[in-house]
Design an enzyme around this catalytic site. Structure first.
Site, short mmCIF file in Angstrom:
data_model
loop_
_atom_site.label_atom_id
_atom_site.label_comp_id
_atom_site.label_asym_id
_atom_site.label_seq_id
_atom_site.Cartn_x
_atom_site.Cartn_y
_atom_site.Cartn_z
N HIS A 108 11.47 7.94 6.39
CA HIS A 108 10.08 8.39 6.56
C HIS A 108 9.86 9.09 7.91
O HIS A 108 8.97 8.75 8.67
CB HIS A 108 9.11 7.22 6.41
CG HIS A 108 9.08 6.66 5.03
ND1 HIS A 108 8.20 5.67 4.65
CD2 HIS A 108 9.80 6.96 3.92
CE1 HIS A 108 8.39 5.38 3.37
NE2 HIS A 108 9.36 6.15 2.91
N ARG A 193 1.94 7.40 5.25
CA ARG A 193 3.24 6.80 4.93
C ARG A 193 4.38 7.76 5.24
O ARG A 193 5.25 7.46 6.03
CB ARG A 193 3.27 6.40 3.44
CG ARG A 193 4.55 5.69 3.00
CD ARG A 193 4.40 5.19 1.57
NE ARG A 193 5.60 4.49 1.14
CZ ARG A 193 6.63 5.06 0.53
NH1 ARG A 193 6.62 6.38 0.28
NH2 ARG A 193 7.68 4.35 0.17
N TYR A 228 -6.56 7.53 6.73
CA TYR A 228 -6.21 7.78 5.34
C TYR A 228 -5.65 6.54 4.64
O TYR A 228 -5.12 6.64 3.54
CB TYR A 228 -5.27 8.98 5.26
CG TYR A 228 -6.02 10.24 5.64
CD1 TYR A 228 -6.66 11.02 4.68
CD2 TYR A 228 -6.19 10.58 6.97
CE1 TYR A 228 -7.41 12.13 5.03
CE2 TYR A 228 -6.94 11.69 7.34
CZ TYR A 228 -7.55 12.45 6.37
OH TYR A 228 -8.30 13.54 6.73
N THR A 313 6.86 14.45 -25.71
CA THR A 313 6.72 15.90 -25.60
C THR A 313 7.82 16.56 -24.78
O THR A 313 7.73 17.73 -24.50
CB THR A 313 5.37 16.25 -24.97
OG1 THR A 313 5.31 15.66 -23.65
CG2 THR A 313 4.23 15.72 -25.81
#
Length: 393
Positions: A108, A193, A228, A313
């Site tokens: 990260h 994140r 956030y 599909t």
């Protein structure tokens, strides 16, 4: 085109017509990278006056370096340097350090760098993979804000899970950066994140993408001082398929005595629903990969750590990837073994996809990239060219 080579530790210029390559900057003696990790030579940004004969032929580069000069143990940290481009030699020189010291882990990293229309530099730093996988005993600091003492001592511990904003001349804190927790710092927004997408719309709006855990990749509009939500919220605060399991605070059984498994969380690890957290946060513009609670993430059809839902599909050998309402394109991902290193995707045409303000193309069009975080890493480069807004995943 300007390309940073994470593993090659270089900045390379590529001719868009011929594909000819030349090395503008070689950082093999300065940058460090652990095999399989996300460090190295990372996000570039170009000064808008580059090659305009205005004396500001600047290129900004971030990379990871070893801050430990006393012994053999590597202490990876991040730095952002400004270089001056010499058009006669096609190389970058005269490095000027703007900021150094933020942590650089194996996961990260984020590392998206952008020059804003307001004349400031923006940079994304992920949560360094804290509270999961090999870092499950490390506390997540995406909500932690810097203190006055840390600012004065240039302690960058609170940079994780943030978007930074700095003056491009010397890396100082802009006078109009937000005051958060009583302190003005480089932090422009927080609660992220792994923000691997950052770009400005034609109207100056700043967008990012943030990768969710197993669900809820996000597209966000970044505003001054906004929170956030991560790690308390992934996507919307809807209690769907995500709870914050705080492994690092496990008690009475200490975290070090536990084996990480986010599908089977032990009783000693506290779990918090999204709605249990009462903090103020900014909702994403859109989420991707959102599923309902009870979704079977261990379904073998998902592949390792992928989020896939059943329909009929898709082409043989593939399965559809769930996308959130109201517009849900049929995106099919090739089902591959954990040993595979690439993924193909197909998308069935759908009428009327939404267009984000300032985006060049509708979200999800014309193709969507599907990333399985459990698969081996493929080589990545960052390109400082005008690009469509990427979808995290």
């Amino acid at each position: 085109m300007w390309v940073t080579e994470k593993s090659g530790k270089k900045v390379t210029r590529v001719g868009p017509r011929t594909g000819a390559k030349s090395t503008a900057l070689d950082l093999t003696e300065k940058a460090v990278r652990t095999e399989g990790a996300q460090g190295g030579v990372l996000g570039p940004a170009l000064h808008p006056d580059l090659l305009k004969d205005k004396g500001r032929d600047y290129v900004y580069v971030s990379y990871t370096y070893d801050s430990n000069t006393s012994d053999a143990e590597v202490d990876q940290r991040l730095r952002i340097d400004r270089y001056t481009y010499d058009s006669r030699t096609g190389t970058l020189g005269e490095p000027k350090n703007l900021i150094s010291g933020p942590a650089s882990g194996s996961d990260h990293q984020s590392a998206r760098l952008g020059y804003g229309p307001d004349g400031k530099l923006y940079y994304t730093i992920g949560d360094q993979g804290a509270n999961q996988l090999q870092h499950y005993c490390e506390p997540n600091r995406a909500q932690r804000l810097p203190t006055k003492e840390e600012i004065e001592s240039k302690d960058r511990i609170a940079c994780r899970g943030k978007t930074l904003r700095l003056n491009p001349e010397d890396g100082s804190i802009p006078a109009d950066d937000p005051v958060l927790g009583g302190v003005r710092s480089h932090v422009w927004a927080h609660g992220f994140r792994n923000s691997q997408g950052l770009d400005f719309g034609t109207d100056g709006t700043l967008y990012n993408t943030d990768q969710g855990p197993r669900t809820d990749d996000e597209v966000n509009v970044l505003t001054k001082g906004a929170n956030y939500g991560w790690p308390h919220v992934a996507g919307h605060r809807d209690d769907k398929a995500y709870t914050f399991s705080e492994w690092s605070a496990s008690a009475p059984t200490p975290c070090a005595d536990l084996t990480f498994n986010d599908l089977e969380v032990p009783e000693s690890v506290s779990r918090q629903k999204e709605t249990d957290w009462k903090g103020r946060f900014t909702e994403p513009v859109r989420t991707f990969g959102t599923v309902d609670s009870g979704f079977d993430f261990s379904d073998p059809r998902c592949g390792e750590r992928a989020c896939i839902s059943p329909t009929r599909t898709c082409p043989p050998g593939s399965a559809p990837v769930h996308r959130s309402a109201p517009w849900t394109p049929r995106v099919c991902a090739e089902v591959v073994t954990p040993a595979a290193s690439t993924t193909r995707s197909w998308e069935s045409p759908q009428p009327g996809p939404p267009v984000l303000p300032g985006a060049e193309t509708p979200v999800g069009q014309p193709r969507s990239r599907v990333r399985r975080s459990g698969l081996p890493e493929s080589p990545r480069s960052s390109m400082a060219v005008r690009r469509r807004m990427p979808v995290a995943g």
